[in-house]
Structure formats: C-alpha cells, structure tokens
Motif scaffolding. Sequence first.
Motif, short mmCIF file in Angstrom:
data_model
loop_
_atom_site.label_atom_id
_atom_site.label_comp_id
_atom_site.label_asym_id
_atom_site.label_seq_id
_atom_site.Cartn_x
_atom_site.Cartn_y
_atom_site.Cartn_z
N GLU A 15 0.84 -1.20 0.00
CA GLU A 15 0.00 0.00 0.00
C GLU A 15 0.88 1.25 0.00
O GLU A 15 1.78 1.38 0.81
CB GLU A 15 -0.91 0.00 1.24
CG GLU A 15 -1.77 1.23 1.39
CD GLU A 15 -2.69 1.46 0.22
OE1 GLU A 15 -2.64 2.57 -0.34
OE2 GLU A 15 -3.45 0.54 -0.13
N GLN A 16 0.61 2.18 -0.91
CA GLN A 16 1.40 3.40 -1.04
C GLN A 16 0.89 4.54 -0.15
O GLN A 16 1.67 5.40 0.26
CB GLN A 16 1.42 3.87 -2.50
CG GLN A 16 2.04 2.86 -3.44
CD GLN A 16 3.52 2.66 -3.16
OE1 GLN A 16 4.26 3.63 -3.01
NE2 GLN A 16 3.95 1.41 -3.08
N ASN A 17 -0.39 4.55 0.14
CA ASN A 17 -1.00 5.62 0.91
C ASN A 17 -0.74 5.40 2.40
O ASN A 17 -1.16 4.41 2.97
CB ASN A 17 -2.50 5.66 0.63
CG ASN A 17 -3.21 6.78 1.34
OD1 ASN A 17 -3.13 6.91 2.55
ND2 ASN A 17 -3.93 7.58 0.57
N ARG A 18 -0.02 6.34 3.03
CA ARG A 18 0.37 6.20 4.45
C ARG A 18 -0.85 6.13 5.37
O ARG A 18 -0.87 5.34 6.31
CB ARG A 18 1.28 7.37 4.84
CG ARG A 18 1.79 7.28 6.25
CD ARG A 18 2.74 6.09 6.39
NE ARG A 18 3.23 6.04 7.74
CZ ARG A 18 3.34 4.93 8.45
NH1 ARG A 18 3.03 3.78 7.92
NH2 ARG A 18 3.79 4.95 9.67
N GLN A 19 -1.87 6.94 5.08
CA GLN A 19 -3.08 6.90 5.92
C GLN A 19 -3.77 5.54 5.80
O GLN A 19 -4.24 4.98 6.78
CB GLN A 19 -4.04 8.02 5.52
CG GLN A 19 -5.26 8.12 6.41
CD GLN A 19 -4.91 8.41 7.86
OE1 GLN A 19 -4.10 9.26 8.16
NE2 GLN A 19 -5.52 7.67 8.77
N LEU A 22 -1.90 3.02 7.89
CA LEU A 22 -2.23 3.12 9.32
C LEU A 22 -3.60 2.51 9.62
O LEU A 22 -3.76 1.82 10.63
CB LEU A 22 -2.18 4.58 9.77
CG LEU A 22 -0.79 5.20 9.82
CD1 LEU A 22 -0.89 6.69 10.11
CD2 LEU A 22 0.08 4.51 10.83
N ASN A 23 -4.56 2.73 8.75
CA ASN A 23 -5.88 2.13 8.93
C ASN A 23 -5.80 0.61 8.84
O ASN A 23 -6.44 -0.10 9.62
CB ASN A 23 -6.88 2.67 7.90
CG ASN A 23 -7.27 4.09 8.18
OD1 ASN A 23 -7.23 4.55 9.33
ND2 ASN A 23 -7.64 4.82 7.14
N MET A 24 -5.04 0.11 7.88
CA MET A 24 -4.86 -1.33 7.74
C MET A 24 -4.22 -1.92 9.00
O MET A 24 -4.66 -2.96 9.49
CB MET A 24 -3.98 -1.65 6.52
CG MET A 24 -4.61 -1.37 5.19
SD MET A 24 -3.43 -1.48 3.82
CE MET A 24 -3.01 -3.22 3.88
N LEU A 25 -3.19 -1.24 9.50
CA LEU A 25 -2.49 -1.71 10.69
C LEU A 25 -3.43 -1.74 11.90
O LEU A 25 -3.49 -2.72 12.63
CB LEU A 25 -1.28 -0.82 10.97
CG LEU A 25 -0.43 -1.20 12.17
CD1 LEU A 25 0.15 -2.61 12.02
CD2 LEU A 25 0.71 -0.19 12.35
N LYS A 26 -4.17 -0.66 12.08
CA LYS A 26 -5.12 -0.60 13.20
C LYS A 26 -6.14 -1.72 13.10
O LYS A 26 -6.38 -2.45 14.07
CB LYS A 26 -5.82 0.75 13.21
CG LYS A 26 -6.90 0.88 14.29
CD LYS A 26 -7.75 2.11 14.10
CE LYS A 26 -8.44 2.03 12.80
NZ LYS A 26 -9.77 2.32 12.61
#
Length: 82
Positions: A15-19, A22-26
């Motif tokens: 995934e290139q989009n940092r936001q 973060l959502n994926m990680l959460k």
Amino acid sequence: MENKNSVFLKKYFAEQNRQQQLNMLKDYMLTLSLEELTSFTLEPIHFLGDALKNPDVSDEMKSQIHNNLDELAFLMKGKVVA
C-alpha cells in the motif's frame, strides 16, 4: 506456508497511501488476540536481536542496527499506538 502476519505485512507494504497503511495496521491489530498482538509487536525486536547474535551478519550491518535504534523505538511506538 506463510503465517498470518506475513500475509498482512505484504499487503501493508504494498500500500502506497500512508493513511491507508495506518488504517490497515489498526484494523489488523484489532483482530489479534492479546497473545498474537504481543507477538506481532515484538517480532521486529526479536528479529534484530537474532541478527545481532548471528556471526554471519557483518559488523557493518550490526553497527547500522545499533545506530538506528532511536528510529526503531519511534516506529515501535507508532505500531503500538496505531
């Protein structure tokens, strides 16, 4: 066979989009049991610890690990907060 963390991490780093990362990680971390979450969070520390003990890892690489411990601590805090 790949474990659950490896499958997630491949998607995460693709995934290139940092936001979005973060959502994926959460979202991923919320699916883990407490034991799995602890293991997931400590995995990079164990990996680097093993690298520092490994005689096949060059002294230069070990030095780079030591020199970047502050960055690792910052990333680990972000991983736990996410």
